[in-house]
Every structure is written in C-alpha cells, then in structure tokens.
Design an enzyme around this catalytic site. Structure first.
Site, short mmCIF file in Angstrom:
data_model
loop_
_atom_site.label_atom_id
_atom_site.label_comp_id
_atom_site.label_asym_id
_atom_site.label_seq_id
_atom_site.Cartn_x
_atom_site.Cartn_y
_atom_site.Cartn_z
N TRP A 191 -21.64 -48.48 20.66
CA TRP A 191 -21.51 -47.52 21.76
C TRP A 191 -21.43 -46.09 21.26
O TRP A 191 -22.04 -45.19 21.83
CB TRP A 191 -20.35 -47.90 22.68
CG TRP A 191 -20.74 -49.13 23.45
CD1 TRP A 191 -20.27 -50.40 23.28
CD2 TRP A 191 -21.77 -49.22 24.45
NE1 TRP A 191 -20.94 -51.26 24.11
CE2 TRP A 191 -21.86 -50.58 24.84
CE3 TRP A 191 -22.64 -48.30 25.04
CZ2 TRP A 191 -22.77 -51.02 25.80
CZ3 TRP A 191 -23.54 -48.75 26.00
CH2 TRP A 191 -23.60 -50.09 26.37
N ASP A 241 -14.90 -41.67 24.66
CA ASP A 241 -15.44 -42.71 25.53
C ASP A 241 -14.41 -43.84 25.55
O ASP A 241 -14.27 -44.58 24.59
CB ASP A 241 -16.78 -43.21 24.98
CG ASP A 241 -17.30 -44.42 25.76
OD1 ASP A 241 -16.67 -44.82 26.75
OD2 ASP A 241 -18.35 -44.96 25.36
N LYS A 264 -14.83 -52.30 33.77
CA LYS A 264 -14.09 -53.19 32.87
C LYS A 264 -12.61 -53.20 33.23
O LYS A 264 -12.05 -54.26 33.48
CB LYS A 264 -14.27 -52.75 31.42
CG LYS A 264 -15.73 -52.81 30.99
CD LYS A 264 -15.98 -52.12 29.70
CE LYS A 264 -17.45 -51.83 29.48
NZ LYS A 264 -18.29 -53.01 29.35
N1 PMP Z 1 -19.28 -47.16 26.38
C1 PMP Z 1 -18.71 -48.34 26.14
C2 PMP Z 1 -17.61 -48.39 25.13
C3 PMP Z 1 -19.14 -49.48 26.81
O1 PMP Z 1 -18.57 -50.66 26.54
C4 PMP Z 1 -20.16 -49.38 27.77
C5 PMP Z 1 -20.66 -50.56 28.57
N2 PMP Z 1 -20.50 -51.79 28.03
C6 PMP Z 1 -20.75 -48.12 27.98
C7 PMP Z 1 -20.26 -47.04 27.29
C8 PMP Z 1 -21.86 -47.95 28.95
O2 PMP Z 1 -21.35 -48.00 30.24
P1 PMP Z 1 -22.27 -47.95 31.52
O3 PMP Z 1 -22.99 -49.25 31.58
O4 PMP Z 1 -21.28 -47.75 32.62
O5 PMP Z 1 -23.21 -46.80 31.38
#
Ligand code: PMP
Length: 362
Positions: free
Chosen positions: A104, A174, A198
C-alpha cells in the site's frame, strides 16, 4: 427473524457489528419519523445535515481532534488520497519522504511520483516487507514537506507500534487498515486518512483529518474535487456525497463510543490478535512470516506446511462459518483480518478451529 451470520475474516469490506446493522435495518424505511430512508434523503436536508454533524462530532470526540484540524468525508476511497496528498501539500519543486513498508505504501509512492520528486527514506522491500526498517536507518531529507507512512500494511501484516519520529515535519499517514483501533497523538500529523470499509463503515467513503494550515495550497489546474479547500469550503457537499455510507460511519462512531472509545477498540484488538499470535508461536504447523516486533493487530498472515493443506483448511473453515481467510492473491498463504467489527468470539472460534485442525492434520 434470525439470520445466518458467519465470521468474516476478509481484509475489507469487513464485518460490521450486528448492533450497527440492526439499527440501520430498523431505521431503513423511516429515519426518525421523516417517512423516508437516509438513502432517499437530500444531502442538504436538515435530517442529513444533523447526521453529518453528529458523525463529525463523534469522530472528533473519539480521536480528540482539535479545531486545528478539519475532518473531511470524501469519495474515491483511500486510493484517491494517494494523489490528493501530494497535489495539496507539494508544489512542483517540493519533495516529500516516504517509508516503503509494503504494497500500500508502494502504491502511494507510485502515485505521488506522478506529481513530485518523491524520496524513499527507508524500504523493507529487500525483506519482502516482513518488517519495518529500524528508525536509525531512515534517511530523512533536509527539505521534505512531510513524512508519509502506512500505519498498517494490510497485505504484509506489519504495523507501526508507535508513530514514526519525523523530526518535526508533519506526518502523513494512511491509516486505512487500523484507523480507530489504537490511540494516536494527533498533533504529530499533518494528514491522517482512512477508507471506511475496514474499521468504521462501508466502502464508498474515506475520512481525511487535515491540519488547517495545509489546506488551501493545492496545485493550480487540478480537478476541483481533488482540492482539500473545495471540501472544506463546502462542508464536503460540493457534490452529492455518499450519504448512506456517511450515515453508517456515524452509526459506527456511536457504537465505538458506546464500547468505551478507541481505548476499548485497542484492548479488543490486542486481545484478538494475541490469541492468534500465541497460537502461531506455539505451533510448528502454522507459521507467521512477520517480524514479531511489527506484527499487525489487524491482519495476521500465516502459512500451513503446503498448499494442499491450505486448501483443505479453507474448505473446512468455511464449513465452520469462518470465511474469507485466503491470503492476498499476490502473496498466497492465509490471512485473518481482525478489525473493529470482529467480536472476540470470532477470534476465539478461529483459534479453536486452528488448534483442532492441527491436531487432526499436524
Ligand atoms: N491503503 C490501505 C492500507 C489499504 O488496505 C487499502 C485497501 N485495502 C487502501 C489503501 C485502498 O483503499 P480504497 O480501496 O478505499 O481505495
């Protein structure tokens, strides 16, 4: 009416507490005497504005957010923040430091590089993202505008156990996969953002808590919806927001408050994940690939002796109503995600199942 409910260990969208879903069901046809569902309500109506204001007030209370910060409810998921952060915080000639600790943060780096000169202050790529680089090894730039990190890497299952020391520059975080599951010291942060799906709601909405002085400096020429100031000035209603998702976040914030706030979520996270790690440490059958110092309380990846055994495990777990335990498609193995909505009983049921499975096949 009783419903068949399973323990869903998926990485997100994730389980929500039954009480929250029941309240949403209860209010679905007639929200507080309005004769309509929140889904059908104007975002500019008195009713919805009260929902939005209450959600923000509750979140502010949960995280002790002061007036120095704006709370923004935004569309486009956490991924949109990968672009919004550099587009709002960095001029074309500015730079920022990023910690590369998994997939990520990797995606955030790739996106930010489209807009600015990004410096990788530290990376655990050589360790297959199974750890977080020791702080002594970080190379912080002299002129970085912020230090970016991913507080919990959802795929690798590594989590910062304390906020990183950025030496005074604002942190950008994030926190998508551990928001509201541990206490934070907000004044170190310039921006902290998280997708809701989540730990505090459904997909379709993200929260960004942004320090006031960082708003209003967006690059010229970017789309309006990428400018934090546009959201600040419109109370996040520049266009039609995802009203039902926003309302569900509000129900989650209230539920978290009723449980005892972020401290209660943190206690539960420790309890759930400790059950798992104790088992993984005792067992020769299951294996955890993560450096014990940085183990995530939210996502617990693990492996079995071979792939056939993993397939059997998944099939039998499903029979026992323990579902979505597959590891991320890019890394394989298994993974149990244990977010705020996962009851302790769910973690206990999984651990009991795992002990029994090991007895039978170990
Ligand atoms: N950052 C992290 C740490 C994630 O786990 C995720 C999704 N699994 C995201 C960003 C992306 O999130 P989104 O699908 O809401 O764009």
């Amino acid at each position: 009416m009783s419903h068949h409910r399973v323990y869903n260990f998926g990485p997100g969208p994730a389980m929500l507490p039954k009480a929250v879903l029941e309240q949403a069901r209860e209010e679905l046809l007639d929200w507080q005497g309005t004769g309509m569902s929140v889904i059908e309500m104007s975002h500019r109506s008195k009713g919805f504005i009260s929902i939005a204001e209450q959600a923000e007030a509750d979140l502010r209370e949960l995280l002790s957010i002061t007036d120095d910060y704006r709370v923004l409810f935004l569309q486009g998921g956490a991924t949109t923040q990968f672009a919004m952060v550099p587009l709002n915080l960095l001029g074309k000639n500015d730079t920022a430091d990023y910690l590369h600790t998994g997939q990520w943060s990797g995606k955030a780096i790739k996106e930010a590089k489209r807009f600015a000169d990004i410096h990788i202050a530290a990376s655990s790529e050589a360790d297959n993202f199974s750890t977080i680089p020791e702080i002594e090894t970080w190379q912080i730039s002299d002129n970085a505008k912020y230090l970016y990190f991913t507080s919990n890497e959802t795929i690798g299952g590594v989590e910062f156990q304390a906020y990183p020391d950025s030496g005074g520059i604002p942190l950008v975080c994030d926190a998508t996969s551990n928001f509201l599951s541990r206490k934070i010291t907000l004044d170190k942060y310039g921006v902290i953002f998280a997708g809701a799906q989540k730990n505090f709601g459904p997909s379709g909405i993200a929260v960004a808590v942004v320090r006031n002085d960082l708003i209003g400096h967006a690059r010229e020429g970017i789309p309006s919806l990428y400018d934090y100031a546009v959201h600040r000035d419109s109370n996040c209603m520049y266009n039609t927001p995802p009203t039902f998702s926003w309302y569900l976040c509000g129900l989650m914030f209230r539920w978290i408050k009723e449980q005892g706030g972020v401290q209660a979520m943190e206690n539960m996270a420790i309890e759930r994940s400790s059950l798992m790690y104790q088992l993984l440490d005792e067992s020769d059958f299951y294996h955890s690939p993560v450096n014990p110092r940085y183990r995530s309380r939210m996502n617990v990846p693990f492996t079995l002796p071979n792939e056939d055994m993993e397939k059997r495990f998944l099939a039998e777990a499903k029979e026992a109503d323990l579902v979505t335990l597959e590891g991320h498609r890019s890394v394989g193995g298994l993974r149990a995600s244990l977010y705020n909505g996962m009851p302790i009983e769910g973690a206990r049921a999984l651990v009991d199942f795992m002990r029994d499975f090991e007895k039978r096949y170990g």
